[in-house]
Design a protein around this motif. Structure first.
Motif, short mmCIF file in Angstrom:
data_model
loop_
_atom_site.label_atom_id
_atom_site.label_comp_id
_atom_site.label_asym_id
_atom_site.label_seq_id
_atom_site.Cartn_x
_atom_site.Cartn_y
_atom_site.Cartn_z
N MET A 1 23.30 6.16 11.88
CA MET A 1 24.11 5.18 12.65
C MET A 1 25.32 6.19 13.40
SD MET A 1 26.45 2.96 13.61
CE MET A 1 28.06 3.40 12.77
N LYS A 2 25.55 6.13 14.67
CA LYS A 2 26.52 6.78 15.32
C LYS A 2 27.39 5.86 16.20
CE LYS A 2 24.92 10.58 16.83
NZ LYS A 2 24.19 11.77 17.74
N ILE A 3 28.53 6.06 16.45
CA ILE A 3 29.19 5.37 17.56
C ILE A 3 29.92 6.45 18.24
CG2 ILE A 3 31.34 3.98 18.01
CD1 ILE A 3 30.62 2.53 15.44
N VAL A 4 29.61 6.29 19.64
CA VAL A 4 30.33 7.21 20.61
C VAL A 4 31.34 6.81 21.49
CG1 VAL A 4 29.57 8.83 22.56
CG2 VAL A 4 28.13 8.79 20.60
N ARG A 5 32.58 7.28 21.71
CA ARG A 5 33.59 6.84 22.52
C ARG A 5 33.45 7.50 23.55
NH1 ARG A 5 34.58 2.12 19.98
NH2 ARG A 5 35.35 2.47 17.43
N SER A 6 32.73 7.00 24.59
CA SER A 6 32.73 7.86 26.01
C SER A 6 33.88 7.99 26.76
CB SER A 6 31.47 7.30 26.79
OG SER A 6 31.88 5.94 27.22
N SER A 7 34.69 7.12 26.52
CA SER A 7 35.88 7.36 27.51
C SER A 7 36.83 8.53 26.87
CB SER A 7 36.87 5.86 27.30
OG SER A 7 37.18 5.57 25.97
N THR A 8 36.70 9.04 25.75
CA THR A 8 37.54 10.28 25.44
C THR A 8 36.76 11.45 25.35
OG1 THR A 8 37.01 9.41 23.07
CG2 THR A 8 39.01 8.72 24.01
N PHE A 9 35.44 11.37 25.63
CA PHE A 9 34.64 12.52 25.65
C PHE A 9 34.95 13.44 26.81
CE2 PHE A 9 30.86 15.04 27.26
CZ PHE A 9 30.53 15.61 25.70
N THR A 28 18.77 11.18 25.11
CA THR A 28 19.87 10.60 25.35
C THR A 28 21.16 11.47 25.39
OG1 THR A 28 18.97 8.43 25.24
CG2 THR A 28 21.26 8.38 25.50
N ARG A 29 21.85 11.78 26.62
CA ARG A 29 22.99 12.77 26.25
C ARG A 29 24.10 12.17 27.21
NH1 ARG A 29 21.69 18.55 27.94
NH2 ARG A 29 22.79 19.07 26.04
N LEU A 30 25.55 12.35 26.53
CA LEU A 30 26.63 11.95 27.46
C LEU A 30 27.14 13.40 27.93
CD1 LEU A 30 29.06 10.11 28.24
CD2 LEU A 30 29.80 10.69 25.92
N HIS A 31 27.19 13.41 29.29
CA HIS A 31 27.88 14.63 29.96
C HIS A 31 29.12 14.32 30.75
CE1 HIS A 31 24.06 16.90 30.44
NE2 HIS A 31 23.39 15.53 30.35
N TRP A 32 29.99 15.12 30.53
CA TRP A 32 31.29 15.39 31.13
C TRP A 32 31.10 16.32 32.35
CZ3 TRP A 32 34.63 18.96 32.46
CH2 TRP A 32 35.88 18.78 32.77
N THR A 33 32.06 16.14 33.40
CA THR A 33 31.97 17.01 34.54
C THR A 33 33.01 16.59 35.38
OG1 THR A 33 30.77 18.46 36.18
CG2 THR A 33 30.10 15.84 36.00
#
Length: 103
Positions: A1-9, A28-33
């Motif tokens: 189980m995992k929760i990702v807070r994208s707004s702070t990544f 599935t990957r969350l990118h910041w740029t």
């Protein structure tokens, strides 16, 4: 189980990523740029969802370049063979779903 807070990544470099899941070779990957990527063609299909920010997506069809601005919540689907490049307008957080090892 995992929760990702994208707004702070954030990442330490443009297009830095957080691996969220690998489901039978689909990542599935969350990118910041805050910088453009590069023109490329993925090894398979790609789903590109803007979670935060705005991104100008440029793509080529039959050798003709097109452009659209993706807003928060918009999704871009690159079918097999679609040449494209993402240009964030400021900072952006993007969820990318694609074949493992794709460009």
């Amino acid at each position: 189980m995992k929760i990702v807070r994208s707004s702070t990544f954030t990442a330490d470099r443009a297009w830095g990523a957080l691996d969220i899941a690998n489901m039978n070779g689909i990542t599935t990957r969350l990118h910041w740029t805050d910088q453009p990527y590069k023109w490329h063609v993925n090894d398979g299909e790609e789903v590109f969802a803007v979670l935060h920010g705005r991104v100008e997506m440029r793509y080529r069809e039959a050798g003709v370049e097109h452009s659209t601005v993706l807003e928060t919540g918009d999704v871009f689907h690159a079918s097999v063979g679609t040449e494209h490049v993402a240009h964030p307008i400021g900072e952006a957080r993007i969820l990318v779903i694609e074949s493992e090892g794709s460009v």
